[in-house]
Write a protein that holds these residues in place. Structure first.
Motif, PDB file in Angstrom:
ATOM      1  N   CYS A   1      44.792  39.582  37.654  1.00 42.89           N
ATOM      2  CA  CYS A   1      43.441  39.580  37.102  1.00 42.89           C
ATOM      3  C   CYS A   1      43.069  38.145  36.737  1.00 42.89           C
ATOM      4  O   CYS A   1      43.941  37.303  36.508  1.00 42.89           O
TER       5      CYS A   1
ATOM      6  N   SER B   1      38.766  35.595  32.971  1.00 42.09           N
ATOM      7  CA  SER B   1      37.649  36.216  32.240  1.00 42.09           C
ATOM      8  C   SER B   1      37.650  37.744  32.330  1.00 42.09           C
ATOM      9  O   SER B   1      36.728  38.395  31.841  1.00 42.09           O
ATOM     10  N   HIS B   2      38.678  38.288  32.928  1.00 44.46           N
ATOM     11  CA  HIS B   2      38.780  39.748  33.021  1.00 44.46           C
ATOM     12  C   HIS B   2      39.262  40.311  31.678  1.00 44.46           C
ATOM     13  O   HIS B   2      40.086  39.690  31.002  1.00 44.46           O
ATOM     14  N   PRO B   3      38.785  41.490  31.267  1.00 47.98           N
ATOM     15  CA  PRO B   3      39.201  42.062  29.969  1.00 47.98           C
ATOM     16  C   PRO B   3      40.699  42.258  29.834  1.00 47.98           C
ATOM     17  O   PRO B   3      41.225  42.247  28.702  1.00 47.98           O
ATOM     18  N   LEU B   4      41.435  42.437  30.927  1.00 47.39           N
ATOM     19  CA  LEU B   4      42.871  42.692  30.837  1.00 47.39           C
ATOM     20  C   LEU B   4      43.699  41.412  30.755  1.00 47.39           C
ATOM     21  O   LEU B   4      44.917  41.479  30.572  1.00 47.39           O
TER      22      LEU B   4
ATOM     23  N   ARG C   1      45.465  41.164  27.469  1.00 43.72           N
ATOM     24  CA  ARG C   1      46.139  42.375  27.036  1.00 43.72           C
ATOM     25  C   ARG C   1      47.627  42.299  27.337  1.00 43.72           C
ATOM     26  O   ARG C   1      48.079  41.613  28.251  1.00 43.72           O
TER      27      ARG C   1
ATOM     28  N   GLU D   1      43.293  53.890  32.201  1.00 43.15           N
ATOM     29  CA  GLU D   1      42.443  52.736  31.887  1.00 43.15           C
ATOM     30  C   GLU D   1      42.255  51.849  33.107  1.00 43.15           C
ATOM     31  O   GLU D   1      41.164  51.313  33.339  1.00 43.15           O
TER      32      GLU D   1
ATOM     33  N   TYR E   1      38.462  49.917  36.205  1.00 44.60           N
ATOM     34  CA  TYR E   1      38.117  48.590  36.722  1.00 44.60           C
ATOM     35  C   TYR E   1      37.981  48.594  38.243  1.00 44.60           C
ATOM     36  O   TYR E   1      38.458  49.501  38.934  1.00 44.60           O
TER      37      TYR E   1
ATOM     38  N   GLY F   1      36.673  37.294  37.791  1.00 43.05           N
ATOM     39  CA  GLY F   1      36.857  38.082  36.577  1.00 43.05           C
ATOM     40  C   GLY F   1      36.356  39.506  36.669  1.00 43.05           C
ATOM     41  O   GLY F   1      36.465  40.267  35.712  1.00 43.05           O
ATOM     42  N   HIS F   2      35.823  39.889  37.842  1.00 48.53           N
ATOM     43  CA  HIS F   2      35.260  41.227  37.992  1.00 48.53           C
ATOM     44  C   HIS F   2      36.158  42.174  38.785  1.00 48.53           C
ATOM     45  O   HIS F   2      35.858  43.368  38.869  1.00 48.53           O
TER      46      HIS F   2
END
Length: 307
Positions: free
Chosen positions: A186, A189-192, A195, A203, A207, A247-248
């Motif tokens: 990822c 800028s990816h949310p994961l 993490r 979850e 994505y 990031g998408h």
């Protein structure tokens, strides 16, 4: 009225052979534009060559224009005759090679993109050995996607391919060369990205993913991958990395390639133990080849260099 003079009443010159080889490549690529990279020639130059061949043969070989590229009936006849001619020439070279210390002819290799870097030593050593053994052989190398290596080999456009194979082909022989570690990445800028590894399968399905060869239907290496939301396609590594960096999207890349590109701080691998896998790179070639001696010598060099 007198009889019409045959188009090839004289000797077949080297230029005629060159024009016929260009014509063969154009046919197999499906048009002038598609043949540019293969021939390393501009579209206008290819067009001039085909026009010269048509004048030489006094035939209309193909239709080209807005409707696309297609062979005429005479063009199909010339293409079939060209295959027979080139096969005969290659067979002549092979016969001479077997009765002489010098090895003559051509060797066209097809490499999957970005496979070098961490894995180049064996192939470079093989090229070194072969170039010393057969200095008179003309070597050409084409870089393409993994699947394209298989198709061009089966279509007789290359002699040996080095790529990842997802199935066996009875008409092909293979030699294992090396493995390549593939990880799910990822972007920063990816949310994961920030993490930890406690990411659930449910979850992950929220994505978007970039489809790669091993994420195509029927090729998934993990049952969960069939449920992933694949909204983009990028079977070339650089294009896939670009989408992941945005990031998408999530997607697979070779670990060594991410390091070679200096992207270890921009891309983060996810769930390595669960979804990481290895690609097996192999050298593959057709069982029956017109330039069999050249193929045999190069694959021997590959085998010796990967021990």
């Amino acid at each position: 009225m007198g009889r019409k003079k045959a188009a090839l009443s004289g000797q077949l010159a080297d230029m005629d052979l060159r024009l016929l080889r260009v014509f063969k490549t154009v046919v197999e690529c499906g048009g002038f534009t598609a043949a540019e990279i293969q021939l390393n020639l501009a579209n206008s130059t290819i067009s001039n060559y085909i026009s010269d061949l048509e004048k030489r043969l006094d035939m209309r070989l193909c239709e080209r224009g807005r409707a696309g590229f297609s062979l005429t009936e005479q063009g199909q006849t010339v293409y079939n005759a060209t295959l027979e001619l080139i096969s005969a020439i290659d067979q002549f070279k092979n016969t001479i090679n077997q009765s002489h210390h010098r090895i003559l002819g051509d060797l066209h290799l097809g490499f999957a993109e970005h496979m070098l870097g961490a894995h180049n030593s064996g192939i470079v050593k093989a090229l070194d050995r072969f170039s010393q053994l057969a200095p008179d052989v003309n070597i050409s190398i084409s870089i393409m996607s993994s699947d394209e290596v298989i198709s061009t080999l089966l279509n007789n456009q290359i002699d040996i391919g080095i790529t990842v194979t997802h199935q066996s082909y009875p008409e092909l022989t293979s030699l294992h060369l090396f493995d390549e570690e593939m990880l799910l990445y990822c972007g920063q800028s990816h949310p994961l990205f920030i993490r930890e590894d406690n990411i659930s399968a449910e979850e992950l399905r929220q994505y978007r993913f970039v489809e790669s060869p091993r994420l195509m239907p029927g090729r998934e290496i993990h049952p969960e991958m069939k449920l992933w939301n694949k909204q983009a396609k990028a079977h070339h590594q650089e294009a896939r990395a670009t989408l992941i960096l945005s990031g998408h999207y999530l997607g697979f890349l070779p670990r060594h390639l991410v390091s070679n590109w200096g992207l270890d701080n921009d891309l983060r691998p996810l769930l390595i133990e669960q979804y990481g896998y290895s690609n097996q790179f192999k050298a593959i070639w057709r069982n029956r080849q017109k330039n069999q001696l050249i193929i045999q010598r190069f694959t021997e060099c590959l085998s010796e260099s990967t021990i």
